[in-house]
Design a protein around this motif. Structure first.
Motif, PDB file in Angstrom:
ATOM      1  N   LEU A 186       0.823  -1.207   0.000  1.00 30.49           N
ATOM      2  CA  LEU A 186       0.000   0.000   0.000  1.00 30.49           C
ATOM      3  C   LEU A 186       0.856   1.255   0.000  1.00 30.49           C
ATOM      4  O   LEU A 186       0.464   2.284  -0.568  1.00 30.49           O
ATOM      5  CB  LEU A 186      -0.925   0.002   1.224  1.00 30.49           C
ATOM      6  CG  LEU A 186      -1.988  -1.102   1.282  1.00 30.49           C
ATOM      7  CD1 LEU A 186      -2.872  -0.917   2.506  1.00 30.49           C
ATOM      8  CD2 LEU A 186      -2.831  -1.120   0.020  1.00 30.49           C
ATOM      9  N   THR A 187       2.031   1.205   0.649  1.00 33.31           N
ATOM     10  CA  THR A 187       2.908   2.390   0.631  1.00 33.31           C
ATOM     11  C   THR A 187       3.519   2.607  -0.751  1.00 33.31           C
ATOM     12  O   THR A 187       3.776   3.737  -1.144  1.00 33.31           O
ATOM     13  CB  THR A 187       4.026   2.251   1.676  1.00 33.31           C
ATOM     14  OG1 THR A 187       4.930   1.207   1.294  1.00 33.31           O
ATOM     15  CG2 THR A 187       3.475   1.966   3.055  1.00 33.31           C
ATOM     16  N   VAL A 188       3.765   1.517  -1.479  1.00 32.33           N
ATOM     17  CA  VAL A 188       4.313   1.651  -2.835  1.00 32.33           C
ATOM     18  C   VAL A 188       3.271   2.231  -3.789  1.00 32.33           C
ATOM     19  O   VAL A 188       3.597   2.993  -4.709  1.00 32.33           O
ATOM     20  CB  VAL A 188       4.814   0.286  -3.341  1.00 32.33           C
ATOM     21  CG1 VAL A 188       5.298   0.391  -4.789  1.00 32.33           C
ATOM     22  CG2 VAL A 188       5.926  -0.238  -2.443  1.00 32.33           C
ATOM     23  N   MET A 189       2.004   1.890  -3.554  1.00 31.17           N
ATOM     24  CA  MET A 189       0.937   2.424  -4.395  1.00 31.17           C
ATOM     25  C   MET A 189       0.601   3.848  -3.944  1.00 31.17           C
ATOM     26  O   MET A 189      -0.509   4.160  -3.525  1.00 31.17           O
ATOM     27  CB  MET A 189      -0.309   1.544  -4.303  1.00 31.17           C
ATOM     28  CG  MET A 189      -0.131   0.128  -4.795  1.00 31.17           C
ATOM     29  SD  MET A 189       0.347   0.027  -6.536  1.00 31.17           S
ATOM     30  CE  MET A 189       2.014  -0.622  -6.385  1.00 31.17           C
ATOM     31  N   THR A 190       1.579   4.740  -4.025  1.00 30.33           N
ATOM     32  CA  THR A 190       1.386   6.130  -3.617  1.00 30.33           C
ATOM     33  C   THR A 190       0.414   6.818  -4.575  1.00 30.33           C
ATOM     34  O   THR A 190       0.121   6.299  -5.667  1.00 30.33           O
ATOM     35  CB  THR A 190       2.724   6.876  -3.649  1.00 30.33           C
ATOM     36  OG1 THR A 190       3.167   6.971  -5.014  1.00 30.33           O
ATOM     37  CG2 THR A 190       3.785   6.169  -2.814  1.00 30.33           C
ATOM     38  N   PRO A 191      -0.096   7.992  -4.209  1.00 27.30           N
ATOM     39  CA  PRO A 191      -0.921   8.736  -5.169  1.00 27.30           C
ATOM     40  C   PRO A 191      -0.207   8.971  -6.498  1.00 27.30           C
ATOM     41  O   PRO A 191      -0.855   8.974  -7.551  1.00 27.30           O
ATOM     42  CB  PRO A 191      -1.197  10.055  -4.431  1.00 27.30           C
ATOM     43  CG  PRO A 191      -1.181   9.674  -2.979  1.00 27.30           C
ATOM     44  CD  PRO A 191      -0.107   8.634  -2.866  1.00 27.30           C
ATOM     45  N   THR A 192       1.107   9.133  -6.455  1.00 25.83           N
ATOM     46  CA  THR A 192       1.856   9.291  -7.703  1.00 25.83           C
ATOM     47  C   THR A 192       1.767   8.029  -8.549  1.00 25.83           C
ATOM     48  O   THR A 192       1.546   8.095  -9.765  1.00 25.83           O
ATOM     49  CB  THR A 192       3.325   9.623  -7.398  1.00 25.83           C
ATOM     50  OG1 THR A 192       3.411  10.961  -6.906  1.00 25.83           O
ATOM     51  CG2 THR A 192       4.192   9.500  -8.638  1.00 25.83           C
ATOM     52  N   THR A 193       1.940   6.864  -7.925  1.00 22.83           N
ATOM     53  CA  THR A 193       1.843   5.603  -8.665  1.00 22.83           C
ATOM     54  C   THR A 193       0.465   5.442  -9.292  1.00 22.83           C
ATOM     55  O   THR A 193       0.333   5.057 -10.461  1.00 22.83           O
ATOM     56  CB  THR A 193       2.136   4.414  -7.739  1.00 22.83           C
ATOM     57  OG1 THR A 193       3.447   4.550  -7.185  1.00 22.83           O
ATOM     58  CG2 THR A 193       2.037   3.099  -8.485  1.00 22.83           C
ATOM     59  N   VAL A 194      -0.576   5.750  -8.528  1.00 18.82           N
ATOM     60  CA  VAL A 194      -1.939   5.614  -9.040  1.00 18.82           C
ATOM     61  C   VAL A 194      -2.184   6.619 -10.160  1.00 18.82           C
ATOM     62  O   VAL A 194      -2.786   6.287 -11.195  1.00 18.82           O
ATOM     63  CB  VAL A 194      -2.961   5.795  -7.906  1.00 18.82           C
ATOM     64  CG1 VAL A 194      -4.380   5.813  -8.452  1.00 18.82           C
ATOM     65  CG2 VAL A 194      -2.809   4.676  -6.871  1.00 18.82           C
ATOM     66  N   ALA A 195      -1.721   7.861  -9.982  1.00 19.63           N
ATOM     67  CA  ALA A 195      -1.914   8.872 -11.016  1.00 19.63           C
ATOM     68  C   ALA A 195      -1.205   8.484 -12.317  1.00 19.63           C
ATOM     69  O   ALA A 195      -1.756   8.639 -13.416  1.00 19.63           O
ATOM     70  CB  ALA A 195      -1.419  10.226 -10.519  1.00 19.63           C
ATOM     71  N   LEU A 196       0.025   7.986 -12.211  1.00 18.58           N
ATOM     72  CA  LEU A 196       0.755   7.565 -13.405  1.00 18.58           C
ATOM     73  C   LEU A 196       0.094   6.357 -14.064  1.00 18.58           C
ATOM     74  O   LEU A 196       0.113   6.215 -15.282  1.00 18.58           O
ATOM     75  CB  LEU A 196       2.197   7.232 -13.032  1.00 18.58           C
ATOM     76  CG  LEU A 196       3.101   8.418 -12.683  1.00 18.58           C
ATOM     77  CD1 LEU A 196       4.411   7.931 -12.084  1.00 18.58           C
ATOM     78  CD2 LEU A 196       3.372   9.283 -13.908  1.00 18.58           C
ATOM     79  N   SER A 197      -0.497   5.494 -13.237  1.00 13.30           N
ATOM     80  CA  SER A 197      -1.178   4.315 -13.783  1.00 13.30           C
ATOM     81  C   SER A 197      -2.439   4.687 -14.534  1.00 13.30           C
ATOM     82  O   SER A 197      -2.940   3.902 -15.348  1.00 13.30           O
ATOM     83  CB  SER A 197      -1.535   3.352 -12.643  1.00 13.30           C
ATOM     84  OG  SER A 197      -0.373   2.899 -11.978  1.00 13.30           O
ATOM     85  N   SER A 198      -2.963   5.869 -14.275  1.00  9.33           N
ATOM     86  CA  SER A 198      -4.239   6.278 -14.850  1.00  9.33           C
ATOM     87  C   SER A 198      -4.085   6.980 -16.183  1.00  9.33           C
ATOM     88  O   SER A 198      -5.085   7.324 -16.806  1.00  9.33           O
ATOM     89  CB  SER A 198      -4.942   7.238 -13.887  1.00  9.33           C
ATOM     90  OG  SER A 198      -4.287   8.505 -13.889  1.00  9.33           O
ATOM     91  N   THR A 199      -2.871   7.203 -16.606  1.00  6.66           N
ATOM     92  CA  THR A 199      -2.644   7.993 -17.806  1.00  6.66           C
ATOM     93  C   THR A 199      -1.858   7.185 -18.820  1.00  6.66           C
ATOM     94  O   THR A 199      -1.344   6.107 -18.509  1.00  6.66           O
ATOM     95  CB  THR A 199      -1.887   9.289 -17.444  1.00  6.66           C
ATOM     96  OG1 THR A 199      -1.809  10.132 -18.589  1.00  6.66           O
ATOM     97  CG2 THR A 199      -0.484   8.972 -16.951  1.00  6.66           C
ATOM     98  N   VAL A 200      -1.776   7.675 -20.036  1.00 10.42           N
ATOM     99  CA  VAL A 200      -0.972   7.009 -21.053  1.00 10.42           C
ATOM    100  C   VAL A 200       0.478   7.398 -20.805  1.00 10.42           C
ATOM    101  O   VAL A 200       0.993   8.380 -21.338  1.00 10.42           O
ATOM    102  CB  VAL A 200      -1.432   7.407 -22.465  1.00 10.42           C
ATOM    103  CG1 VAL A 200      -0.579   6.690 -23.517  1.00 10.42           C
ATOM    104  CG2 VAL A 200      -2.895   7.059 -22.667  1.00 10.42           C
TER     105      VAL A 200
END
Length: 534
Positions: A186-200
């Motif tokens: 859960l710490t690795v899945m930071t908001p940055t990780t989620v945001a980058l995962s949501s984009t191309v």
């Protein structure tokens, strides 16, 4: 009379599927909220990646050499429909093309509507020479709908891909009863990780695939950590995750090699020889060699490894290594870690507090690790940060200050996994409360950063926090985005609550790990900490 083994196995499989689906829903919905919330080019370098993706899916795997007009950075030229991007998409980030002004953001209402025509226009993408496989996987909607609809569908495909990797890593932690490993993921899945995962942008799937790769490799190297998980399954998952890490970005082979070296460094005595005697392991290793060679060959042949002078190059008067290291330590490192938790915004106290609490838990527990594991984790952290520093200095004269915190997240994922994976005998109360605390912190940080970013793109960078206000709103409406995000946060919390009931209510492990040799009297998958530290 006890139930038959077939019934128990069926129940375990059904429970594992439910856990995976819940994890997939959690990570997928959080990423989907970002996909719906952001305007075109609303996240880091998306315009460049969209142009690259359209070129790949329209048959141009490698365009002719060109130079980006914004910063004079080399890339590849493509013909894309005018409908794909607003003519001034960059206004969200830049007021003009002048490079002597600091970064300035505007609300997305500054963008003019993209022309309705599919007439082509020549563009140059500085990521135009990246490996095309990722873009082929997520870019298909752009081929048939080269507009905002296609962009959102491509974003959702990217989110789905990353969510699958993250959910699989989390499901392994849950299935093998390691609550601290789940908390670390859960710490690795930071908001940055989620945001980058949501984009191309391949950076997001690189981080999530690297997380799964680390989990699989560490468990393969120390099989008593996960006695209920089949080795062939771990090898198959590692094969896929490793292939993705090797190909999606130019630094992929480095992060892959670091993961393999880190897992080998903590392997149980004789474990590597045992693995290499297995045909499945040799097949996986051979596949990695082939994929890695092709990935490196692509970077060389395409010219992706060549960078010439750009308009954002920096040439300080004193270029001594000592001076540059001092500047990086004072002015850059803090920003790297801020960006690793909150992409494109000044990180507020919420995600930083969550990061501090995570460190406050993981670091003291790290003192209980075997010395070899601690030293390996420290080495992985040092190498991850060190390569970022080296690249910062190496490309200062061509790309300027070019490195960011999101680049070393694949390495920091390994640090978290190494420190957390061996724990499987925490006291019952701690085993329940610790991951639940992390889940609440993660959910709060995810929602907070999304709301701050929505405020930025809807109202501008200095507006007070209000994700429902502003001169621009997502096509589905801001309330719908927040609802999707809230559902994702609720699924994340539900995942952890489901995974941390009283031990008696959890399905029993499936049995010993194939090839594992637990000590007499020690049940595989429930090895006391003293044995894992031997």
């Amino acid at each position: 009379m006890s139930r038959t083994p077939r019934v128990r196995i069926s129940e375990r499989l059904a429970w594992s599927r439910r856990v995976w689906l819940l994890a997939f829903a959690a990570f997928g919905l959080l990423a989907a909220a970002w996909s719906l919330a952001m305007p075109v080019d609303g996240t880091t370098d998306e315009r460049q990646h969209l142009e690259r993706a359209y070129g790949a899916v329209s048959g141009h795997l490698l365009g002719p050499q060109g130079v980006d007009p914004l910063v004079h950075r080399p890339g590849a030229a493509f013909q894309v429909p005018k409908s794909l991007l607003p003519p001034n998409a960059l206004c969200v980030y830049f007021p003009n093309y002048r490079q002597d002004r600091s970064w300035v953001a505007n609300p997305a209402s500054c963008q003019r509507p993209a022309p309705a025509t599919h007439a082509k226009v020549r563009v140059v993408s500085w990521v135009g020479r990246y490996n095309p496989l990722y873009y082929l996987a997520v870019g298909a909607p752009l081929r048939f709908s080269p507009d905002l609809t296609g962009i959102i569908l491509s974003r959702l495909l990217a989110a789905t891909l990353s969510a699958a990797f993250a959910a699989t890593a989390a499901a392994i932690a849950v299935r093998t009863r390691r609550p601290l490993l789940l908390a670390a993921i859960l710490t690795v899945m930071t908001p940055t990780t989620v945001a980058l995962s949501s984009t191309v942008n391949p950076n997001g799937v690189e981080i999530t695939a690297a997380t799964l790769l680390w989990v699989c490799l560490v468990d393969l190297a120390r099989p008593r950590l996960s006695g209920a998980t089949n080795q062939r399954l771990l090898l198959g998952l590692a094969a896929v995750a490793g292939a993705v890490v090797l190909t999606v970005r130019a630094m992929g082979p480095f992060w892959f090699a670091l993961a393999v070296a880190g897992a080998a460094a903590i392997a149980e005595p004789g474990r590597l020889r045992e693995l290499l005697r297995r045909p499945a392991a040799r097949l996986t290793a051979g596949a990695w060699v082939v994929v890695g060679a092709l990935a490196v060959a692509w970077n060389v042949v395409s010219g992706n490894n060549k960078v010439t002078h750009t308009l954002i190059a920096v040439h300080p008067a004193d270029r001594s290594v000592v001076t540059l290291l001092r500047v990086i330590a004072v002015e850059r490192v803090g920003g790297w870690f801020t960006e690793a938790f909150a992409l494109d915004i000044q990180a507020s106290w919420v995600p930083l507090l969550w990061a501090a609490l995570s460190a406050a838990v993981l670091i003291p527990l790290a003192l209980l690790r075997a010395r070899r594991v601690v030293l390996t984790a420290l080495a992985v952290a040092a190498v991850s940060l060190g390569i970022t520093v080296v690249l910062e200095i190496r490309f200062l004269g061509t790309l300027g200050w070019s490195q960011y915190g999101r680049y070393f997240l694949p390495g920091l994922a390994g640090v978290a996994v190494l420190l957390a994976a061996p724990f499987d005998d925490l006291p019952a109360a701690l085993a329940r409360r610790l991951p639940r605390l992390f889940a609440l912190g993660a959910a709060a940080a995810q929602l907070w950063v999304l709301m701050v970013e929505m405020t930025r793109v809807q109202s501008g960078p200095v507006a007070p926090l209000n994700p429902l206000a502003g001169s621009w709103h997502p096509a589905v409406g801001s309330p719908a985005v927040l609802l999707v995000a809230a559902l994702g946060a609720a699924a994340l919390i539900a995942l952890v609550w489901t995974a941390t009931p009283a031990q008696a209510s959890l399905p029993s492990p499936a049995g010993p790990y194939h090839g594992a040799k637990p000590q007499p009297g020690v049940e595989a998958g429930n090895t006391p900490l003293r044995h894992l530290m031997a």
